[in-house]
Design a protein around this motif. Structure first.
Motif, PDB file in Angstrom:
ATOM      1  N   ASP A 101       0.819  -0.997   0.046  1.00 37.16           N
ATOM      2  CA  ASP A 101      -0.146  -0.231  -0.188  1.00 37.16           C
ATOM      3  C   ASP A 101       0.564   1.232  -0.236  1.00 37.16           C
ATOM      4  O   ASP A 101       0.493   2.348  -0.855  1.00 37.16           O
ATOM      5  CB  ASP A 101      -0.428   0.154   1.197  1.00 37.16           C
ATOM      6  N   ALA A 102       2.099   1.242   0.664  1.00 37.56           N
ATOM      7  CA  ALA A 102       2.294   2.570   0.688  1.00 37.56           C
ATOM      8  C   ALA A 102       3.155   2.683  -0.109  1.00 37.56           C
ATOM      9  O   ALA A 102       3.219   3.818  -0.894  1.00 37.56           O
ATOM     10  CB  ALA A 102       3.695   2.166   2.338  1.00 37.56           C
ATOM     11  N   ALA A 103       4.572   1.382  -0.829  1.00 33.01           N
ATOM     12  CA  ALA A 103       5.026   1.628  -1.943  1.00 33.01           C
ATOM     13  C   ALA A 103       4.080   2.282  -3.388  1.00 33.01           C
ATOM     14  O   ALA A 103       4.479   3.236  -4.132  1.00 33.01           O
ATOM     15  CB  ALA A 103       4.866   0.335  -2.683  1.00 33.01           C
ATOM     16  N   PHE A 104       2.927   1.631  -3.728  1.00 32.80           N
ATOM     17  CA  PHE A 104       1.664   2.059  -4.615  1.00 32.80           C
ATOM     18  C   PHE A 104       1.593   3.740  -4.361  1.00 32.80           C
ATOM     19  O   PHE A 104       1.089   4.328  -5.033  1.00 32.80           O
ATOM     20  CB  PHE A 104       1.155   1.497  -4.263  1.00 32.80           C
ATOM     21  N   ALA A 105       0.921   4.057  -2.989  1.00 33.97           N
ATOM     22  CA  ALA A 105       1.308   5.122  -3.167  1.00 33.97           C
ATOM     23  C   ALA A 105       2.187   6.249  -3.581  1.00 33.97           C
ATOM     24  O   ALA A 105       1.376   6.954  -3.867  1.00 33.97           O
ATOM     25  CB  ALA A 105       0.829   5.789  -1.314  1.00 33.97           C
ATOM     26  N   LEU A 106       3.676   5.936  -3.624  1.00 32.23           N
ATOM     27  CA  LEU A 106       4.660   6.545  -3.543  1.00 32.23           C
ATOM     28  C   LEU A 106       4.321   7.010  -5.010  1.00 32.23           C
ATOM     29  O   LEU A 106       4.364   8.010  -5.801  1.00 32.23           O
ATOM     30  CB  LEU A 106       5.694   6.024  -3.217  1.00 32.23           C
ATOM     31  N   LYS A 107       3.903   5.941  -6.030  1.00 34.07           N
ATOM     32  CA  LYS A 107       3.736   5.307  -6.896  1.00 34.07           C
ATOM     33  C   LYS A 107       2.909   6.106  -7.974  1.00 34.07           C
ATOM     34  O   LYS A 107       2.988   6.925  -8.552  1.00 34.07           O
ATOM     35  CB  LYS A 107       3.845   4.048  -7.384  1.00 34.07           C
ATOM     36  N   LEU A 115       6.001  14.390 -10.636  1.00 30.06           N
ATOM     37  CA  LEU A 115       7.435  14.195  -9.645  1.00 30.06           C
ATOM     38  C   LEU A 115       9.216  14.100 -10.407  1.00 30.06           C
ATOM     39  O   LEU A 115       9.426  14.749  -9.593  1.00 30.06           O
ATOM     40  CB  LEU A 115       6.846  13.847  -8.451  1.00 30.06           C
ATOM     41  N   LYS A 116       8.562  13.493 -11.236  1.00 31.65           N
ATOM     42  CA  LYS A 116       9.256  13.249 -12.570  1.00 31.65           C
ATOM     43  C   LYS A 116      10.941  11.842 -11.216  1.00 31.65           C
ATOM     44  O   LYS A 116      11.657  12.140 -11.409  1.00 31.65           O
ATOM     45  CB  LYS A 116      10.526  14.192 -12.648  1.00 31.65           C
ATOM     46  N   LEU A 117       9.903  11.116 -10.518  1.00 26.08           N
ATOM     47  CA  LEU A 117      11.137  10.532  -9.575  1.00 26.08           C
ATOM     48  C   LEU A 117      11.185   9.283 -10.358  1.00 26.08           C
ATOM     49  O   LEU A 117      10.536   8.548 -10.372  1.00 26.08           O
ATOM     50  CB  LEU A 117      10.153   9.783  -8.334  1.00 26.08           C
ATOM     51  N   ASN A 118      12.704   8.463 -10.764  1.00 26.33           N
ATOM     52  CA  ASN A 118      12.694   6.929 -11.160  1.00 26.33           C
ATOM     53  C   ASN A 118      12.346   6.784 -10.589  1.00 26.33           C
ATOM     54  O   ASN A 118      12.327   5.951  -9.312  1.00 26.33           O
ATOM     55  CB  ASN A 118      14.235   7.115 -11.767  1.00 26.33           C
ATOM     56  N   ASP A 119      12.330   4.933 -10.602  1.00 33.07           N
ATOM     57  CA  ASP A 119      12.258   3.908  -9.859  1.00 33.07           C
ATOM     58  C   ASP A 119      13.492   3.280  -8.056  1.00 33.07           C
ATOM     59  O   ASP A 119      13.038   3.531  -7.571  1.00 33.07           O
ATOM     60  CB  ASP A 119      12.306   3.083 -10.316  1.00 33.07           C
ATOM     61  N   GLN A 120      14.840   4.349  -8.543  1.00 36.46           N
ATOM     62  CA  GLN A 120      16.012   4.236  -8.069  1.00 36.46           C
ATOM     63  C   GLN A 120      15.098   5.273  -7.042  1.00 36.46           C
ATOM     64  O   GLN A 120      15.739   4.251  -5.894  1.00 36.46           O
ATOM     65  CB  GLN A 120      17.037   4.165  -8.564  1.00 36.46           C
ATOM     66  N   THR A 121      15.183   6.210  -7.384  1.00 37.91           N
ATOM     67  CA  THR A 121      14.721   7.409  -6.159  1.00 37.91           C
ATOM     68  C   THR A 121      13.516   7.061  -5.501  1.00 37.91           C
ATOM     69  O   THR A 121      13.847   6.620  -3.424  1.00 37.91           O
ATOM     70  CB  THR A 121      14.425   8.838  -6.860  1.00 37.91           C
ATOM     71  N   LEU A 122      11.836   6.578  -5.737  1.00 42.03           N
ATOM     72  CA  LEU A 122      11.471   5.539  -5.248  1.00 42.03           C
ATOM     73  C   LEU A 122      11.570   5.037  -4.105  1.00 42.03           C
ATOM     74  O   LEU A 122      10.846   5.126  -2.956  1.00 42.03           O
ATOM     75  CB  LEU A 122      10.027   5.468  -5.680  1.00 42.03           C
ATOM     76  N   GLU A 123      12.731   3.939  -4.228  1.00 47.89           N
ATOM     77  CA  GLU A 123      13.151   2.936  -4.165  1.00 47.89           C
ATOM     78  C   GLU A 123      13.498   3.288  -2.514  1.00 47.89           C
ATOM     79  O   GLU A 123      13.484   3.352  -2.092  1.00 47.89           O
ATOM     80  CB  GLU A 123      14.329   2.087  -4.247  1.00 47.89           C
ATOM     81  N   ARG A 124      14.391   4.447  -2.251  1.00 42.64           N
ATOM     82  CA  ARG A 124      15.277   4.625  -1.738  1.00 42.64           C
ATOM     83  C   ARG A 124      14.087   5.683  -0.603  1.00 42.64           C
ATOM     84  O   ARG A 124      14.036   5.350   0.452  1.00 42.64           O
ATOM     85  CB  ARG A 124      15.826   6.213  -1.840  1.00 42.64           C
ATOM     86  N   TYR A 125      12.468   6.132  -0.868  1.00 45.40           N
ATOM     87  CA  TYR A 125      11.621   7.186  -0.422  1.00 45.40           C
ATOM     88  C   TYR A 125      10.812   5.481   0.867  1.00 45.40           C
ATOM     89  O   TYR A 125      10.623   5.704   1.718  1.00 45.40           O
ATOM     90  CB  TYR A 125      11.150   7.493  -1.650  1.00 45.40           C
ATOM     91  N   ALA A 126      10.734   4.618  -0.394  1.00 46.87           N
ATOM     92  CA  ALA A 126      10.076   2.967   0.202  1.00 46.87           C
ATOM     93  C   ALA A 126      11.137   3.078   1.523  1.00 46.87           C
ATOM     94  O   ALA A 126      10.493   2.491   2.018  1.00 46.87           O
ATOM     95  CB  ALA A 126      10.107   2.047  -0.770  1.00 46.87           C
TER      96      ALA A 126
END
Length: 267
Positions: A101-107, A115-126
């Motif tokens: 749920d949290a990861a999909f919220a970020l996506k 926001l133009k965040l790539n997967d690697q950056t999203l993974e750091r947030y996650a």
């Protein structure tokens, strides 16, 4: 905007050593499955989360979805949002529902607000939300190690099989599951799983948490055994439980009537 955060199962879970910081290093395969929640958001006067479906314990303000939103809001100008979660993936089951749920919220936020965040950056947030949260960013079969937060993609395709997940009416605490674990390194390297026929997994692939959970919760062991009796090629507990899953070449025709009452069935 709406998305469908899916669950995962753990195929194999080896607790290999205890670290100086008190955590444990492990090895496992995260495999995404179709069982999914539904998550949507709309702009609102105040940020909030409402939940339908399975009742979720705890204050919605402390839910990982809200924490994900606040994490991005520190760095981006996001409006107040109302999130609604229809909960289908059971919690306390070893299926990663809250992390998904949290990861999909970020996506979703990344896509909707450009926001133009790539997967690697999203993974750091996650990673700031939970060890297995980053897995759900790419959401593909993955070999996980470290504390479950270091990932390597693997080639594993179970699309020709059917996966049945059984969840008893109770949950298992991860802390409790770790309590009687004796770390050891396995003989089989999970990174080689794709080269091994599913029919042979039972011989070499195991979940170490079963040794600590099954004695206290024999119902879970019985569910695993029943999956084999029904024709599963491989069956195991997912994560630290309490859900178990079976991989079938052909689904049993009378599955519901073959199991004890009070067992939730997902397929």
């Amino acid at each position: 905007m709406i998305s469908f955060p899916n669950a995962k199962i753990n195929i194999g879970l080896n607790v290999v050593e205890k670290r100086p910081d008190g955590y444990h290093n492990l090895e496992t395969i995260f495999y995404p499955v179709k069982l999914a929640d539904a998550l949507e958001f709309v702009e609102a006067n105040n940020t909030a989360l409402s939940i339908s479906g399975i009742q979720v314990d705890g204050d919605p303000e402390n839910n990982l979805i809200i924490k994900a939103y606040r994490l991005l809001r520190r760095d981006f100008q996001l409006p107040e949002l109302h999130f609604h979660l229809h909960k289908v993936v059971p919690f306390g089951a070893g299926l990663g529902g809250g992390s998904s749920d949290a990861a999909f919220a970020l996506k979703m936020l990344n896509k909707h607000f450009n926001l133009k965040l790539n997967d690697q950056t999203l993974e750091r947030y996650a990673a700031g939300l939970g060890a297995d949260c980053p897995f759900f960013i790419r959401n593909k079969p993955t070999y996980a190690h470290g504390i479950g937060d270091q990932f390597e993609p693997i080639e594993l395709d179970l699309s020709e099989y059917s996966i049945v997940i059984l969840k008893p009416a109770f949950s298992v605490s991860t802390v409790e599951a770790y309590r009687n674990i004796t770390p050891e390194r396995p003989d089989f390297d999970l990174r080689k799983i794709a080269s091994l026929p599913v029919e042979e997994w039972r011989r070499v692939i195991k979940n170490d948490f079963e040794t600590s959970v099954f004695p206290k919760y024999p119902q879970i062991r019985e569910l695993k055994n029943q999956l084999y009796d029904l024709g599963a090629l491989y069956a195991a507990m997912s994560g630290s439980g309490s859900a178990v899953f079976g991989i079938f070449r052909h689904l049993p025709t009378d599955l519901a009537n073959s199991l004890p009452k009070g067992i939730f069935i997902y397929r």
